[in-house]
Enzyme design. Structure first.
Site, PDB file in Angstrom:
ATOM      1  N   ASP A   1      -7.655  -2.577  14.045  1.00 27.60           N
ATOM      2  CA  ASP A   1      -9.028  -2.855  13.600  1.00 27.60           C
ATOM      3  C   ASP A   1      -9.094  -4.102  12.706  1.00 27.60           C
ATOM      4  OD1 ASP A   1      -7.847  -1.970  11.271  1.00 27.60           O
ATOM      5  OD2 ASP A   1      -9.159  -0.239  10.976  1.00 27.60           O
TER       6      ASP A   1
ATOM      7  N   GLU B   1      -9.611  -1.855   5.217  1.00 29.05           N
ATOM      8  CA  GLU B   1     -10.258  -1.550   6.487  1.00 29.05           C
ATOM      9  C   GLU B   1     -11.523  -2.407   6.652  1.00 29.05           C
ATOM     10  OE1 GLU B   1      -8.537  -0.030   8.464  1.00 29.05           O
ATOM     11  OE2 GLU B   1      -8.019   2.030   7.988  1.00 29.05           O
TER      12      GLU B   1
ATOM     13  N   ASP C   1       0.819  -1.210   0.000  1.00 23.89           N
ATOM     14  CA  ASP C   1       0.000   0.000   0.000  1.00 23.89           C
ATOM     15  C   ASP C   1       0.852   1.259   0.000  1.00 23.89           C
ATOM     16  OD1 ASP C   1       0.937  -0.378   2.591  1.00 23.89           O
ATOM     17  OD2 ASP C   1      -1.016  -0.909   3.402  1.00 23.89           O
TER      18      ASP C   1
ATOM     19  N   HIS D   1      -7.264  -4.642   9.973  1.00 20.99           N
ATOM     20  CA  HIS D   1      -6.960  -4.466   8.545  1.00 20.99           C
ATOM     21  C   HIS D   1      -5.680  -5.205   8.149  1.00 20.99           C
ATOM     22  CE1 HIS D   1      -4.713  -0.380   9.373  1.00 20.99           C
ATOM     23  NE2 HIS D   1      -3.835  -1.367   9.316  1.00 20.99           N
TER      24      HIS D   1
HETATM   25  P1  PGA Z   1       2.103  -1.263  12.577  1.00 20.40           P
HETATM   26  O1  PGA Z   1       0.924  -1.256  11.514  1.00 20.40           O
HETATM   27  O2  PGA Z   1       3.058  -2.303  12.121  1.00 20.40           O
HETATM   28  O3  PGA Z   1       2.714   0.102  12.507  1.00 20.40           O
HETATM   29  O4  PGA Z   1       1.484  -1.574  13.897  1.00 20.40           O
HETATM   30  C1  PGA Z   1       0.373  -2.474  11.116  1.00 20.40           C
HETATM   31  C2  PGA Z   1      -0.702  -2.235  10.093  1.00 20.40           C
HETATM   32  O5  PGA Z   1      -1.364  -1.192  10.131  1.00 20.40           O
HETATM   33  O6  PGA Z   1      -0.893  -3.111   9.237  1.00 20.40           O
END
Ligand code: PGA
Length: 256
Positions: free
Chosen positions: A132, A139, A63, A134
């Site tokens: 959440d 999302e 992404d 994702h």
């Molecule tokens: P993070 O993010 O590794 O910074 O906790 C994980 C994600 O949003 O997939």
């Protein structure tokens, strides 16, 4: 899903690094799906230290934020070059990261999908998980069949990522992300999750129903999905003892 619980994030990352190193050694032209965020940082440090040959490797990132200049310190282009690519012998033309400044986003997304197919598909996809649930930036309520496309971040994700930007109002609202359908086509998925703030999302993904409310739960349908967890991220799993038992009793030839 194979649940690999280790006492620390470092130990869980070591397992993931061994899986990727083995893949790159077995197939130097491997196609790797890569992730950003705090979770895979140590993974990339270990892989750099392993002095692997990346000269034939091809990568696709999950992404990118829409609208951030490529050189912005928080763009995922900057993240990947700073934390991995500039330290290994990957060819720049083999690196693919969604273009958050593409003038025609749908056309870009279709072309991104086509380049994954042209490369032969992704061998291993590295995934983090949002608080959440994702994966990528898919999302909650993302179509479980979705392809690479634009998404709007949830308020929770924008709050979670504000720590990288200094303040929440600097976090972009929109992103390009590989879809859940895209992720599910990787031959192997390797999810990493560390810390107690991920425990609920992890429990939902591993032991909850398959639901777009927790996008990571789709991995239950993937034939080769592994989750490398530290103890805090595993703390809400009701069957943690069982997962540890399975991992401790794998046949020797399967141990990573
Ligand atoms: P993070 O993010 O590794 O910074 O906790 C994980 C994600 O949003 O997939």
């Amino acid at each position: 899903m194979e649940i690999i619980i280790q006492s620390t994030a470092e130990a869980a990352t070591d397992v993931a690094a061994r899986i990727i190193a083995r893949q790159l050694r077995k197939k130097p032209g491997s196609v790797l799906g890569l992730a950003t965020g705090s979770t895979p940082l140590r993974l990339y440090q270990i892989l750099i230290g392993m002095k692997l040959d990346w000269s034939r490797a091809i990568t696709f990132n999950l992404d990118e934020y829409i609208g951030l200049p490529r050189e912005h310190p928080q763009s995922y282009h900057s993240f990947m070059w700073e934390n991995l690519f500039r330290h290994v012998n990957i060819r720049p033309e083999n690196v693919h990261i969604p273009d958050g400044n593409a003038p025609d986003v749908p056309a870009f997304c279709a072309a991104y999908e086509a380049s994954i197919r042209a490369a032969g598909g992704i061998d291993i996809q590295v995934l983090g998980i949002g608080t959440d649930g994702h994966i990528g930036f898919n999302e909650p309520t993302s179509s479980l069949a979705s392809r690479t496309r634009i998404k709007t971040l949830t308020p929770q994700t924008r709050r979670d990522n504000a720590r990288f930007f200094g303040s929440e109002n600097q976090v972009p609202f929109h992103v390009i992300t590989m879809g859940i359908g895209t992720i599910m086509e990787a031959r192997q998925n390797l999810l990493l999750a560390f810390g107690g703030n991920k425990a609920e999302a992890v429990a939902g993904a591993v032991e909850g129903p398959i639901t777009s409310i927790n996008p990571a739960s789709i991995l239950q349908l993937h034939p080769v999905a592994k989750a490398c967890l530290d103890e805090p991220a595993a703390s809400k799993l009701t069957r943690a003892e069982y997962y540890r038992w399975v991992y401790d009793n794998k046949p020797a030839w399967q141990v990573i």
